[in-house]
Design an enzyme around this catalytic site. Structure first.
Site, PDB file in Angstrom:
ATOM      1  CB  ILE A   1      -2.365   2.557  -6.017  1.00 22.38           C
ATOM      2  CG1 ILE A   1      -1.447   3.030  -7.155  1.00 22.38           C
ATOM      3  CG2 ILE A   1      -3.054   1.257  -6.418  1.00 22.38           C
ATOM      4  CD1 ILE A   1      -0.275   2.108  -7.441  1.00 22.38           C
TER       5      ILE A   1
ATOM      6  CG  LEU B   1      -2.499  11.231   6.880  1.00 21.66           C
ATOM      7  CD1 LEU B   1      -3.324  12.322   7.548  1.00 21.66           C
ATOM      8  CD2 LEU B   1      -3.089  10.889   5.514  1.00 21.66           C
TER       9      LEU B   1
ATOM     10  N   GLY C   1       0.679  10.378   1.892  1.00 22.69           N
ATOM     11  CA  GLY C   1      -0.695  10.391   1.409  1.00 22.69           C
ATOM     12  C   GLY C   1      -1.450  11.652   1.783  1.00 22.69           C
TER      13      GLY C   1
ATOM     14  CG  PHE D   1      -2.457  -0.244  -1.531  1.00 25.69           C
ATOM     15  CD1 PHE D   1      -2.317  -0.476  -2.887  1.00 25.69           C
ATOM     16  CD2 PHE D   1      -3.642  -0.628  -0.923  1.00 25.69           C
ATOM     17  CE1 PHE D   1      -3.334  -1.068  -3.619  1.00 25.69           C
ATOM     18  CE2 PHE D   1      -4.668  -1.216  -1.634  1.00 25.69           C
ATOM     19  CZ  PHE D   1      -4.510  -1.438  -2.999  1.00 25.69           C
ATOM     20  CB  ALA D   2       1.334   1.277   4.017  1.00 33.99           C
TER      21      ALA D   2
ATOM     22  CE1 TYR E   1       8.730   0.266  -4.448  1.00 30.74           C
ATOM     23  CE2 TYR E   1       9.324   0.060  -6.764  1.00 30.74           C
ATOM     24  CZ  TYR E   1       8.366   0.076  -5.769  1.00 30.74           C
ATOM     25  OH  TYR E   1       7.047  -0.094  -6.088  1.00 30.74           O
TER      26      TYR E   1
ATOM     27  CG  HIS F   1       5.414   7.841 -11.489  1.00 35.27           C
ATOM     28  ND1 HIS F   1       4.414   7.311 -10.710  1.00 35.27           N
ATOM     29  CD2 HIS F   1       6.562   7.233 -11.098  1.00 35.27           C
ATOM     30  CE1 HIS F   1       4.929   6.412  -9.887  1.00 35.27           C
ATOM     31  NE2 HIS F   1       6.223   6.354 -10.100  1.00 35.27           N
TER      32      HIS F   1
ATOM     33  CG  PHE G   1      16.126  11.134 -17.767  1.00 29.22           C
ATOM     34  CD1 PHE G   1      17.135  11.935 -17.250  1.00 29.22           C
ATOM     35  CD2 PHE G   1      14.821  11.327 -17.328  1.00 29.22           C
ATOM     36  CE1 PHE G   1      16.859  12.914 -16.313  1.00 29.22           C
ATOM     37  CE2 PHE G   1      14.534  12.305 -16.385  1.00 29.22           C
ATOM     38  CZ  PHE G   1      15.555  13.098 -15.881  1.00 29.22           C
TER      39      PHE G   1
ATOM     40  CG  ASP H   1      15.729   4.692 -16.314  1.00 17.84           C
ATOM     41  OD1 ASP H   1      15.190   4.245 -15.284  1.00 17.84           O
ATOM     42  OD2 ASP H   1      15.654   5.884 -16.663  1.00 17.84           O
TER      43      ASP H   1
END
Length: 335
Positions: A12, A33, A36, A73-74, A141, A187, A206, A282
Site C-alpha cells: 500500500i 526492507l 518491502g 504505513f510501516a 494485530y 490474502h 476455510f 474469522d
C-alpha cells in the site's frame, strides 16, 4: 509539499507514494526492507533504508527535508502471525510508532495520516460497521493498531498533533506498475492468482457453514488505488477532520466463493477449491459503512468493483510473475 512515507516499499505504501508523486508531491520514502521491496518505491521518491527504531536517523531525515506531513504505513500486518508471536506487533506497531511521533514533534511536524485496520472492531455486532462500533479486537494485530490510535489521541490532546486514522477493509488490486508481492502471502485474491500461476492443486476455503448465503465468509474488497486516494483526501482535509477515524471500504461484500467464481471467469482458469475447517477468529461478515468518508472527505471508490480489482491484480501478476524479484536484482547490480 514534502511528505514522508513510512513503509514506502510495501504494497500500500508504494502505491500511495506513486499517487503522491503523480500529484506533484515530493515524497521522502522510508522502509527497512524487512518485508518491502526496494524496486517498488517510485524512482522519483527519495529513498532511505532506515528503521523507525533509530531516532537519530529519523532526526537526520527531518533535519534535511522540509516535511509537511507523514503517512505512516510501516508495521507488522499478518493476523495469524500476531496470534502466534505478538511481541513484534507491539514493538513495531506501537513502540516504533511512538519513536516516529516524538521525532516529528521535535522537528515541529504536526500532521500524520495513520494506516489502521477494521481489525480494531473485532466481531461485528452491526453490519455495515460504523466508525463508532465498539472496539473489541480479537487478535494482537488489531489490538496493536487500536493502541496506537489511542496514543495518537493522547498526543493530539497534549501536543496538538493533527492526525487521521484510516481503517482499511480488504485491500486488493494493483496499479499498472505496482502490486501485491508479500513474502508470506495470506490474502485471498493474490493466493488465488498464485495458485493459477503455480498450477496448485487447489485454493483453501476455510469453512462453508457461516450464516451467509453460500456459507463462506463475506468481506468488503477495496481497490488499492482507492485506498491511496483516501490518503490524499485525508491529507487535504486534515485541518478540518483532525482526530477522526474513517472506514475505507465500499459498503458491499463478496463471499469467498463469489471471489473464486469471478477469478475463474476473468482468468479462464479452473481453480479447484479445497474445503478446510474454519480458522479461529474469522468473523462471518466484515463490511464497512463508508458513509463518513464519503460525507466528510468527499471520497468515492472509483476502482473497487470486484471485476476491476481482480483484473488489475491479474494483469500485474502476469507482467510480474516473480513479483519484484527481477527488478530488485537490477537495483542490486547497479549498487
Amino acid at each position: 509539499m514534502h511528505i514522508l512515507v513510512t513503509g514506502a516499499a510495501g504494497y500500500i505504501g508504494s502505491i500511495c507514494s506513486e499517487l503522491l508523486v503523480s500529484s506533484g508531491v515530493n515524497v521522502i520514502a522510508l522502509d527497512n526492507l524487512s518485508e518491502g521491496h526496494r524496486a517498488a518505491v517510485p524512482p522519483q521518491a527519495l529513498f532511505y533504508q532506515a528503521d523507525l527504531a533509530d531516532p537519530a536517523t529519523l532526526d537526520e531525515i527531518f533535519r534535511r527535508h522540509p516535511i509537511d506531513a507523514v503517512m505512516h504505513f510501516a508495521g507488522e500486518a499478518l493476523v495469524e502471525k500476531s496470534i502466534n508471536d505478538p511481541s513484534p506487533f507491539y514493538v513495531s506497531n506501537v513502540a516504533r510508532g511512538i519513536f516516529l511521533i516524538d521525532s516529528m514533534l521535535r522537528h515541529r511536524i504536526q500532521n500524520l495520516i495513520f494506516s489502521s485496520t477494521c481489525a480494531v472492531y473485532g466481531e461485528p455486532h452491526i453490519v455495515p460497521i460504523p466508525e463508532d462500533h465498539p472496539k473489541l479486537p480479537i487478535n494482537p494485530y488489531g489490538k496493536s493498531k487500536l493502541a496506537f490510535e489511542d496514543i495518537l489521541a493522547d498526543y493530539r490532546r497534549y501536543a496538538s498533533l493533527n492526525y487521521v486514522s484510516l481503517r482499511y477493509f480488504n485491500v486488493a488490486g494493483a496499479s499498472r506498475d505496482r502490486g501485491e508481492a508479500r513474502r508470506h502471502e495470506t490474502h485471498l485474491i493474490p493466493l488465488i492468482l498464485q495458485a493459477i500461476q503455480a498450477r496448485s492443486p487447489h485454493v483453501a476455503v476455510f469453512g462453508d457453514d457461516y450464516p451467509t448465503p453460500d456459507g463462506t465468509c463475506i468481506r468488503d474488497y477495496v481497490h488499492v488505488l482507492d485506498i491511496a486516494q483516501a490518503h490524499l483526501r485525508a491529507l487535504q482535509g486534515l485541518a478540518r477532520v483532525s482526530g477522526s477515524a474513517f472506514n475505507v471500504g465500499t459498503g458491499a461484500g463478496h463471499s469467498i466463493r463469489e471471489v473464486l467464481a469471478a477469478a475463474r471467469r476473468l482468468t479462464g482458469s479452473n481453480i479447484p477449491e479445497k474445503l478446510l475447517p474454519r480458522r479461529p477468529g474469522d468473523p462471518a461478515v466484515l463490511v464497512a459503512s463508508a458513509d463518513k468518508m464519503r460525507r466528510d472527505l468527499a471520497w468515492q471508490p472509483a476502482h473497487s468493483s470486484l471485476d476491476a480489482i481482480i483484473s488489475s491484480a491479474w494483469t500485474w501478476k502476469q507482467s510480474h510473475p516473480n513479483g519484484y524479484a527481477t527488478a530488485e536484482q537490477v537495483v542490486a547490480d547497479e549498487l
